[in-house]
Design an enzyme around this catalytic site. Sequence first.
Site, PDB file in Angstrom:
ATOM      1  N   LYS A 199       9.129  54.228  24.433  1.00 15.45           N
ATOM      2  CA  LYS A 199       9.982  54.813  25.473  1.00 15.45           C
ATOM      3  C   LYS A 199      11.190  55.456  24.800  1.00 15.45           C
ATOM      4  O   LYS A 199      12.171  54.793  24.504  1.00 15.45           O
ATOM      5  CB  LYS A 199      10.437  53.708  26.432  1.00 15.45           C
ATOM      6  N   GLU A 219      18.821  46.986  17.017  1.00 19.34           N
ATOM      7  CA  GLU A 219      19.689  47.780  16.134  1.00 19.34           C
ATOM      8  C   GLU A 219      20.736  48.432  17.028  1.00 19.34           C
ATOM      9  O   GLU A 219      20.408  49.324  17.800  1.00 19.34           O
ATOM     10  CB  GLU A 219      18.858  48.859  15.430  1.00 19.34           C
ATOM     11  N   CYS A 246      25.079  55.485  13.903  1.00 21.52           N
ATOM     12  CA  CYS A 246      25.752  54.186  13.983  1.00 21.52           C
ATOM     13  C   CYS A 246      26.236  53.730  12.610  1.00 21.52           C
ATOM     14  O   CYS A 246      27.028  52.809  12.519  1.00 21.52           O
ATOM     15  CB  CYS A 246      24.797  53.170  14.561  1.00 21.52           C
ATOM     16  N   GLU A 300      33.536  51.380  19.433  1.00 21.03           N
ATOM     17  CA  GLU A 300      32.655  52.452  18.967  1.00 21.03           C
ATOM     18  C   GLU A 300      32.874  53.707  19.798  1.00 21.03           C
ATOM     19  O   GLU A 300      32.778  53.678  21.016  1.00 21.03           O
ATOM     20  CB  GLU A 300      31.199  52.013  19.100  1.00 21.03           C
TER      21      GLU A 300
HETATM   22  O1  TXE Z   1      21.987  54.109  23.657  1.00 23.58           O
HETATM   23  P1  TXE Z   1      21.405  53.493  25.005  1.00 23.58           P
HETATM   24  P2  TXE Z   1      22.233  55.607  23.379  1.00 23.58           P
HETATM   25  C1  TXE Z   1      23.689  53.027  19.035  1.00 23.58           C
HETATM   26  C2  TXE Z   1      24.912  53.860  18.774  1.00 23.58           C
HETATM   27  C3  TXE Z   1      25.369  54.148  20.187  1.00 23.58           C
HETATM   28  C4  TXE Z   1      24.126  54.237  20.995  1.00 23.58           C
HETATM   29  C5  TXE Z   1      23.743  55.628  21.208  1.00 23.58           C
HETATM   30  O2  TXE Z   1      25.819  53.179  17.986  1.00 23.58           O
HETATM   31  O3  TXE Z   1      26.151  53.072  20.630  1.00 23.58           O
HETATM   32  O4  TXE Z   1      23.128  53.530  20.274  1.00 23.58           O
HETATM   33  O5  TXE Z   1      22.457  55.674  21.759  1.00 23.58           O
HETATM   34  C6  TXE Z   1      17.103  52.955  26.883  1.00 23.58           C
HETATM   35  N1  TXE Z   1      16.480  48.539  29.413  1.00 23.58           N
HETATM   36  N2  TXE Z   1      22.742  53.229  17.962  1.00 23.58           N
HETATM   37  O6  TXE Z   1      23.452  56.014  24.138  1.00 23.58           O
HETATM   38  O7  TXE Z   1      22.004  53.967  26.253  1.00 23.58           O
HETATM   39  C7  TXE Z   1      17.500  54.401  26.953  1.00 23.58           C
HETATM   40  O8  TXE Z   1      16.705  55.094  27.906  1.00 23.58           O
HETATM   41  C8  TXE Z   1      15.696  49.133  28.508  1.00 23.58           C
HETATM   42  C9  TXE Z   1      22.591  52.180  16.966  1.00 23.58           C
HETATM   43  O9  TXE Z   1      20.958  56.317  23.684  1.00 23.58           O
HETATM   44  O10 TXE Z   1      21.497  52.069  24.712  1.00 23.58           O
HETATM   45  C10 TXE Z   1      17.234  54.859  25.522  1.00 23.58           C
HETATM   46  O11 TXE Z   1      15.871  55.152  25.348  1.00 23.58           O
HETATM   47  N3  TXE Z   1      15.986  50.326  27.919  1.00 23.58           N
HETATM   48  C11 TXE Z   1      21.429  52.392  16.056  1.00 23.58           C
HETATM   49  C12 TXE Z   1      17.598  53.625  24.702  1.00 23.58           C
HETATM   50  O12 TXE Z   1      17.586  52.532  25.605  1.00 23.58           O
HETATM   51  C13 TXE Z   1      17.146  50.919  28.274  1.00 23.58           C
HETATM   52  C14 TXE Z   1      21.204  53.833  15.691  1.00 23.58           C
HETATM   53  C15 TXE Z   1      18.985  53.690  24.057  1.00 23.58           C
HETATM   54  O13 TXE Z   1      19.873  54.002  25.078  1.00 23.58           O
HETATM   55  C16 TXE Z   1      18.034  50.359  29.213  1.00 23.58           C
HETATM   56  C17 TXE Z   1      21.253  54.683  16.865  1.00 23.58           C
HETATM   57  C18 TXE Z   1      17.663  49.106  29.797  1.00 23.58           C
HETATM   58  N4  TXE Z   1      18.430  48.494  30.701  1.00 23.58           N
HETATM   59  C19 TXE Z   1      22.075  54.408  17.929  1.00 23.58           C
HETATM   60  N5  TXE Z   1      19.097  51.207  29.354  1.00 23.58           N
HETATM   61  C20 TXE Z   1      21.375  51.593  14.766  1.00 23.58           C
HETATM   62  N6  TXE Z   1      22.102  50.497  14.613  1.00 23.58           N
HETATM   63  O14 TXE Z   1      20.602  51.973  13.918  1.00 23.58           O
HETATM   64  C21 TXE Z   1      18.879  52.242  28.524  1.00 23.58           C
HETATM   65  N7  TXE Z   1      17.710  52.087  27.872  1.00 23.58           N
END
Ligand code: TXE
Length: 483
Positions: A175, A250, A284, A387
């Site tokens: 997803k 992550e 990140c 962040e």
């Molecule tokens: O995250 P989101 P984002 C972190 C980065 C930043 C964020 C950015 O630091 O904070 O991620 O990515 C799905 N149940 N990292 O804004 O909103 C959503 O559809 C299940 C760290 O996209 O958390 C998307 O596919 N899934 C990392 C995914 O989660 C859900 C490197 C991420 O969305 C959901 C990259 C739910 N309730 C980014 N809600 C590292 N440490 O390597 C949303 N999603």
Amino acid sequence: MSEVTELSNFIGGQWRPAICEHWIEDYAPATGEHIARIPCSSSEDVDDAVEAAMDALGGWAALSILERAKWLDKIADALDARGEEVAQLESLDTGKPITLARNVDAARSVANFRFFAEQGREFESETFEMSDATNRVLYKPVGVAGLITPWNLPLYLLSWKVAPALLMGNTIVAKPSELTPMTASLLAEVIEDVGLPDGVFNLVHGNGLDAGAPLTSHPDVDLISFTGGTDTGREVAKAASSGFKKLSLELGGKNATIVRSDVDIESMMPSIVRASFLNQGQVCLCGSRILIHESIYDAFVGSFLTAVTDMIVGDPADEETVLGALISQSHRDKVLSYIDLAEQEGGEILCGGGAPVGIPEAFENGFWISPTVIDGLAPDARCAMEEIFGPVVTLHPFSDDQEAIEIANMTDYGLAGSIWTSDVEAGGLMAEQIDSGMIWVNCWLHRDLRVPFGGVKNSGVGREGGRWSLGFFSEAINICVKH
Ligand code: TXE
């Protein structure tokens, strides 16, 4: 105006819209143009994908790890053949510069499949001899793997999970982020083209609540590997706790770049600037807090500002562009709100702070912020602790190594960091005292895929990478036979 691409889910080897036939619109961050629409999948679509993955599990798990490694090679070859298409799509969908999409996202996605294919060929399980018995460790698939990925490095992070999950015999429901669906669909096309058995890899597009959440709580999903924000990670962990799914998170970071007094500023500067602003600061692992020894503070800041203001912000398709657009209007607003907060907290904006001047008319509806450097904030200010995940760094002086370590460890995050010094022994000793999963000394994002990758505290749970991925995506079973 680019035409609007209509993407589909890929379930059981079939391309199909969401059962509810609702759609989510996808926009190009650089121009704000509507470029694609994706299925707004719901739990019904997730159920079908999980069922397809379950049906395919027996056949896939029955293959040897060497046979599955060959499948990874086929995917790598087919993905490599479409490498430029991946780079163009990733740049369009994320707003990142084409050079970054080409050299990092597209190249590393292929490398991930090749790396884990090789890991499969080198894989050996353990035997432990006792005086009167032999223990043999078996690595079995976990089962159906739910893989959820974010928008900052879409295919890079999806491939990082898909490759080891397939290698260890699991079947997949992926997803991707609804903000960056395009290269996930291209991966499904590649997987279909190489003839991977139906149901081994399934792709469900959609948003977090309607599609992500049903996947994390699905009773027949055995494992969740999630990359995304810390707050979302908390929700995922709660949902995955039903049935005790295997879980890897992550999450976010607020990483320190520590510049010691003995550093060669000019030679290290390009790397420090890259660590601060790569992918518009939407990695990140970026160093969003720069801690500088007080004795070189003014010299460093002067050189840093020159390098930052020299970076070309603009058309992602231009080979000269160093910084592109942020992923969405709402994310841009979030980052701008932190810049406002920084001024309220007593910070001084040394450069940037808003949209770049001179953005061509074609890009005036894009989500732009110039690289922004903020000075004068206390190390425990909100902008230095939370962040921001954009092209924004805060600067902080320190008087000695111990103070730098204390500042670095002040946040609730613990993902990564870097230390810049001519004394690598001192740098290594400092690194051991930083509460993070990964520390680089005189380098940043220098990646050996064999090493453990992951964070501590609010940066996540678990490690992936090399044998850590093989361990996570399998169940180690011990068989003890008495002589
Ligand atoms: O995250 P989101 P984002 C972190 C980065 C930043 C964020 C950015 O630091 O904070 O991620 O990515 C799905 N149940 N990292 O804004 O909103 C959503 O559809 C299940 C760290 O996209 O958390 C998307 O596919 N899934 C990392 C995914 O989660 C859900 C490197 C991420 O969305 C959901 C990259 C739910 N309730 C980014 N809600 C590292 N440490 O390597 C949303 N999603």
